[in-house]
Write a protein that holds these residues in place. Structure first.
Motif, PDB file in Angstrom:
ATOM      1  N   GLY A   1       0.800  -1.212   0.000  1.00 35.23           N
ATOM      2  CA  GLY A   1       0.000   0.000   0.000  1.00 35.23           C
ATOM      3  C   GLY A   1       0.838   1.270   0.000  1.00 35.23           C
ATOM      4  O   GLY A   1       2.007   1.278   0.405  1.00 35.23           O
ATOM      5  N   ALA A   2       0.204   2.355  -0.458  1.00 33.91           N
ATOM      6  CA  ALA A   2       0.904   3.637  -0.588  1.00 33.91           C
ATOM      7  C   ALA A   2       1.398   4.200   0.751  1.00 33.91           C
ATOM      8  O   ALA A   2       2.496   4.770   0.799  1.00 33.91           O
ATOM      9  N   PRO A   3       0.632   4.095   1.853  1.00 40.79           N
ATOM     10  CA  PRO A   3       1.130   4.641   3.132  1.00 40.79           C
ATOM     11  C   PRO A   3       2.463   4.024   3.554  1.00 40.79           C
ATOM     12  O   PRO A   3       3.356   4.719   4.048  1.00 40.79           O
ATOM     13  N   GLU A   4       2.607   2.709   3.346  1.00 37.54           N
ATOM     14  CA  GLU A   4       3.873   2.050   3.696  1.00 37.54           C
ATOM     15  C   GLU A   4       4.998   2.536   2.782  1.00 37.54           C
ATOM     16  O   GLU A   4       6.132   2.747   3.222  1.00 37.54           O
ATOM     17  N   ALA A   5       4.676   2.737   1.510  1.00 40.00           N
ATOM     18  CA  ALA A   5       5.676   3.253   0.563  1.00 40.00           C
ATOM     19  C   ALA A   5       6.106   4.665   0.954  1.00 40.00           C
ATOM     20  O   ALA A   5       7.272   5.035   0.784  1.00 40.00           O
ATOM     21  N   TYR A   6       5.183   5.431   1.493  1.00 42.42           N
ATOM     22  CA  TYR A   6       5.491   6.803   1.907  1.00 42.42           C
ATOM     23  C   TYR A   6       6.491   6.803   3.063  1.00 42.42           C
ATOM     24  O   TYR A   6       7.387   7.661   3.130  1.00 42.42           O
ATOM     25  N   LEU A   7       6.349   5.854   3.981  1.00 42.89           N
ATOM     26  CA  LEU A   7       7.292   5.746   5.097  1.00 42.89           C
ATOM     27  C   LEU A   7       8.700   5.410   4.584  1.00 42.89           C
ATOM     28  O   LEU A   7       9.693   5.962   5.061  1.00 42.89           O
ATOM     29  N   ILE A   8       8.767   4.504   3.621  1.00 44.04           N
ATOM     30  CA  ILE A   8      10.060   4.148   3.031  1.00 44.04           C
ATOM     31  C   ILE A   8      10.667   5.358   2.334  1.00 44.04           C
ATOM     32  O   ILE A   8      11.874   5.622   2.428  1.00 44.04           O
ATOM     33  N   TYR A   9       9.845   6.105   1.623  1.00 46.66           N
ATOM     34  CA  TYR A   9      10.298   7.320   0.938  1.00 46.66           C
ATOM     35  C   TYR A   9      10.921   8.300   1.936  1.00 46.66           C
ATOM     36  O   TYR A   9      12.029   8.823   1.711  1.00 46.66           O
ATOM     37  N   LYS A  10      10.245   8.548   3.044  1.00 48.35           N
ATOM     38  CA  LYS A  10      10.766   9.491   4.038  1.00 48.35           C
ATOM     39  C   LYS A  10      12.058   8.976   4.666  1.00 48.35           C
ATOM     40  O   LYS A  10      12.968   9.750   4.967  1.00 48.35           O
ATOM     41  N   GLU A  11      12.132   7.672   4.820  1.00 49.08           N
ATOM     42  CA  GLU A  11      13.338   7.087   5.404  1.00 49.08           C
ATOM     43  C   GLU A  11      14.538   7.225   4.462  1.00 49.08           C
ATOM     44  O   GLU A  11      15.641   7.590   4.879  1.00 49.08           O
ATOM     45  N   ILE A  12      14.317   6.936   3.188  1.00 51.94           N
ATOM     46  CA  ILE A  12      15.409   6.994   2.213  1.00 51.94           C
ATOM     47  C   ILE A  12      15.963   8.406   2.082  1.00 51.94           C
ATOM     48  O   ILE A  12      17.183   8.622   2.057  1.00 51.94           O
ATOM     49  N   PHE A  13      15.060   9.384   2.037  1.00 48.14           N
ATOM     50  CA  PHE A  13      15.495  10.756   1.770  1.00 48.14           C
ATOM     51  C   PHE A  13      15.622  11.602   3.033  1.00 48.14           C
ATOM     52  O   PHE A  13      15.762  12.823   2.952  1.00 48.14           O
ATOM     53  N   GLY A  14      15.567  10.940   4.195  1.00 48.03           N
ATOM     54  CA  GLY A  14      15.821  11.649   5.446  1.00 48.03           C
ATOM     55  C   GLY A  14      14.800  12.718   5.754  1.00 48.03           C
ATOM     56  O   GLY A  14      15.138  13.750   6.329  1.00 48.03           O
ATOM     57  N   LEU A  15      13.529  12.491   5.378  1.00 48.71           N
ATOM     58  CA  LEU A  15      12.469  13.468   5.605  1.00 48.71           C
ATOM     59  C   LEU A  15      11.635  13.042   6.800  1.00 48.71           C
ATOM     60  O   LEU A  15      11.358  11.860   6.989  1.00 48.71           O
ATOM     61  N   GLY A  16      11.220  13.980   7.612  1.00 50.27           N
ATOM     62  CA  GLY A  16      10.399  13.655   8.769  1.00 50.27           C
ATOM     63  C   GLY A  16      11.228  13.038   9.873  1.00 50.27           C
ATOM     64  O   GLY A  16      12.454  13.062   9.873  1.00 50.27           O
ATOM     65  N   ASP A  17      10.536  12.415  10.826  1.00 49.44           N
ATOM     66  CA  ASP A  17      11.220  11.841  11.993  1.00 49.44           C
ATOM     67  C   ASP A  17      11.689  10.416  11.752  1.00 49.44           C
ATOM     68  O   ASP A  17      12.542   9.906  12.456  1.00 49.44           O
ATOM     69  N   CYS A  18      11.071   9.758  10.745  1.00 52.61           N
ATOM     70  CA  CYS A  18      11.441   8.362  10.446  1.00 52.61           C
ATOM     71  C   CYS A  18      11.402   7.499  11.697  1.00 52.61           C
ATOM     72  O   CYS A  18      12.360   6.812  12.034  1.00 52.61           O
ATOM     73  N   GLU A  19      10.267   7.553  12.409  1.00 44.62           N
ATOM     74  CA  GLU A  19      10.168   6.799  13.664  1.00 44.62           C
ATOM     75  C   GLU A  19      10.336   5.306  13.457  1.00 44.62           C
ATOM     76  O   GLU A  19      10.706   4.574  14.380  1.00 44.62           O
ATOM     77  N   SER A  20      10.072   4.833  12.215  1.00 46.83           N
ATOM     78  CA  SER A  20      10.152   3.394  11.977  1.00 46.83           C
ATOM     79  C   SER A  20      11.581   2.874  11.949  1.00 46.83           C
ATOM     80  O   SER A  20      11.810   1.682  11.943  1.00 46.83           O
ATOM     81  N   VAL A  21      12.562   3.772  11.927  1.00 45.85           N
ATOM     82  CA  VAL A  21      13.967   3.355  11.852  1.00 45.85           C
ATOM     83  C   VAL A  21      14.541   3.250  13.250  1.00 45.85           C
ATOM     84  O   VAL A  21      14.481   4.191  14.034  1.00 45.85           O
ATOM     85  N   ASP A  22      15.126   2.078  13.563  1.00 43.17           N
ATOM     86  CA  ASP A  22      15.693   1.872  14.893  1.00 43.17           C
ATOM     87  C   ASP A  22      17.078   2.492  15.022  1.00 43.17           C
ATOM     88  O   ASP A  22      17.500   2.884  16.106  1.00 43.17           O
ATOM     89  N   ASP A  23      17.800   2.582  13.926  1.00 46.53           N
ATOM     90  CA  ASP A  23      19.184   3.049  13.950  1.00 46.53           C
ATOM     91  C   ASP A  23      19.231   4.578  14.092  1.00 46.53           C
ATOM     92  O   ASP A  23      18.833   5.314  13.195  1.00 46.53           O
TER      93      ASP A  23
END
Length: 500
Positions: A218-240
């Protein structure tokens, strides 16, 4: 003879200046490339010399006599690193050892081969051997651990990267192979490990990952990956914590278009608009495709004022509409019954030299049917046939229904027969229902029966609508007995509910 202290200092200084200092390496490595021989083994330099200097016919025979027991992966890697400037020879050497069972290749030998192919820009061949390496690992592991196979290859590629003089896009190829085999979790983990080393994959790789995640999760999950890759937002889903702090490159317009398409396909118009608003924040100029996506979202929601305003804005920005943009806006106007505007844009499209497609004319046909102008719809449809355009089933259904509603059942039947005979069109259940219902209403029961037999031969079972049409038709003819028999048959075959 003894050296004086001064002579010793001069000698040491000379040695130090002549010995090059090791350069820093971007990845950790293991020193497995060694040309020396031990325990009576044939020196690596001899094997390399045979491969590079002897003719193809004698080369393999001599190699077989020099190494009758073949090579282990360590030796294969030592040999091929000396051939890194001749990747095609490396492929031949690898295939020869494989076909003759002269090397039990593992991740080390595969990693060396993949790096050398990447170094030589042989991307498609490198991708083939990445897939093979996945199978090598999976052969020694339970199926439940298949997602870890790419991670093991990734670790091996990291260790061997510097010694092979590889190219960074080798990791993009690894991610691509993961996506091709639907190993989404592995793709995400590899991207994260690269990002933690301050390495961002190519835009095309990032876009492909976002697209695959949106399609599978789904698109919401893809949006989280997008923010993680490009360092946008808080990226709470990333443990590192380190990964969250890394500064990354900005997304490009293709990345944002990929996200907009993902949200559009999920029917999330608000998020399409939100991504659109981010274009200005990220200094990304929208292109024709960007406008088309947002216009499509507005058209699907029948918000034609917003779609038309977007069209005007695109023209004001001197962005030339392509066939997708024209089809999008024409389809939107035709869907809401504004056929005049659709026709006007269709004429503009032709004058601009943009070739119309099947979708363009299907929109026009649907628009005419929408406003009840069945003659114009038939005229455009026949023009499509002359141009060898194949209509979609939904368009044919709409045309057949429109003709049947106008009591032009046999004309509709002739259109369907011609499409079946000349265009290889397969009629749908709905088209048969419209025609049979129309024939029964006109009292032409024999023709309706022949068409129903044809329908069954195509694999369609009689439906509630078909039974109801025949029952009603026979009752109008006064054939109550046949009507009752069909009603009993319908009940016995459990055709009870009206289908959509």
């Amino acid at each position: 003879m003894m050296f004086s202290n001064m002579a010793i200092r001069i000698l040491l200084k000379t040695i130090l200046f002549q010995t090059p200092k090791p350069k820093p390496k971007p990845f950790s490595s293991s020193p497995f490339f060694n040309s020396s021989s031990s325990n009576g083994e044939i020196p690596i330099s001899t094997i390399v010399s045979v491969l590079t200097h002897q003719r193809s016919k004698s080369r393999w025979t001599n190699l077989r006599s020099l190494s009758p027991n073949g090579f282990n992966p360590h030796q294969f890697s030592q040999i091929t690193i000396h051939l890194k400037n001749n990747p095609h020879l490396v492929i031949r050497f690898f295939n020869w050892t494989n076909q003759n069972s002269l090397c039990h290749h593992d991740l080390l030998s595969y990693s060396t081969l993949i790096h050398i192919l990447a170094r030589g820009r042989l991307k498609s061949q490198a991708l083939i051997y990445i897939h093979e390496a996945f199978r090598v690992v999976s052969g020694s592991q339970p199926q439940s651990q298949s997602q870890s196979n790419p991670l093991k290859l990734f670790e091996s590629l990291l260790k061997t990267y510097n010694q092979c003089g590889s190219a960074p896009f080798v990791f993009d190829l690894l991610i691509k192979a993961c996506l091709e085999t639907k190993k989404i979790d592995s793709s995400i983990k590899i991207v994260r490990m690269l990002l933690s080393r301050n390495i961002t994959p190519k835009f095309s790789t990032c876009n492909s990952l976002i697209r695959n995640v949106s399609q599978s999760r789904g698109a919401p999950e893809a949006y989280l990956i997008y923010k993680e890759i490009f360092g946008l937002g808080d990226c709470e889903s990333v443990d590192d914590e380190k990964l969250r702090r890394v500064s990354r490159v900005k997304p490009n317009i293709e990345t944002l278009n990929t996200l907009m398409v993902a949200f559009y396909q999920d029917g999330m118009l608000d998020m399409v608009r939100e991504i659109w608003d981010q274009l200005e924040e990220l200094n990304c100029d929208p292109n024709c495709y960007s406008y088309s996506i947002l216009m499509a979202a507005y058209c699907d929601d029948e918000k034609m004022e917003e779609a038309e305003a977007l069209w005007d804005e695109m023209r004001a920005q001197n962005i030339v509409p392509d066939v997708m943009a024209y089809n999008t806006i024409i389809g939107g106007f035709c869907r809401v019954g504004e056929i005049e505007k659709g026709e006007e844009l269709y004429r503009e499209m032709a004058m601009s030299g943009v070739e119309s497609t099947t979708a363009t004319l299907e929109h026009i046909v649907s628009g005419y049917i929408k406003v009840g102008n069945i003659d114009s719809a038939v005229f455009v449809y026949k023009d499509m046939c002359r141009r060898d355009f194949r209509v979609e089933a939904t368009t044919m259904d709409a045309l057949i229904k429109g003709l049947c509603d106008k009591k032009r059942v046999f004309e509709a039947l002739e259109i369907l027969k011609r499409a079946d005979r000349h265009l290889g069109f397969c009629p749908t259940r709905k088209s048969y229902e419209f025609l049979i219902t129309g024939m029964c209403l006109e009292g032409n029961m024999e023709e309706a029966l022949r068409l129903q037999a044809k329908m069954v031969s195509k694999g369609f079972k009689p439906t509630y609508q078909i039974y109801s049409a025949f029952i009603s038709g026979y009752r109008k003819q006064g054939n109550v007995e046949m009507a009752e028999l069909l009603k009993i048959e319908m009940l016995n075959t459990h055709v009870l509910e009206k289908e959509d």
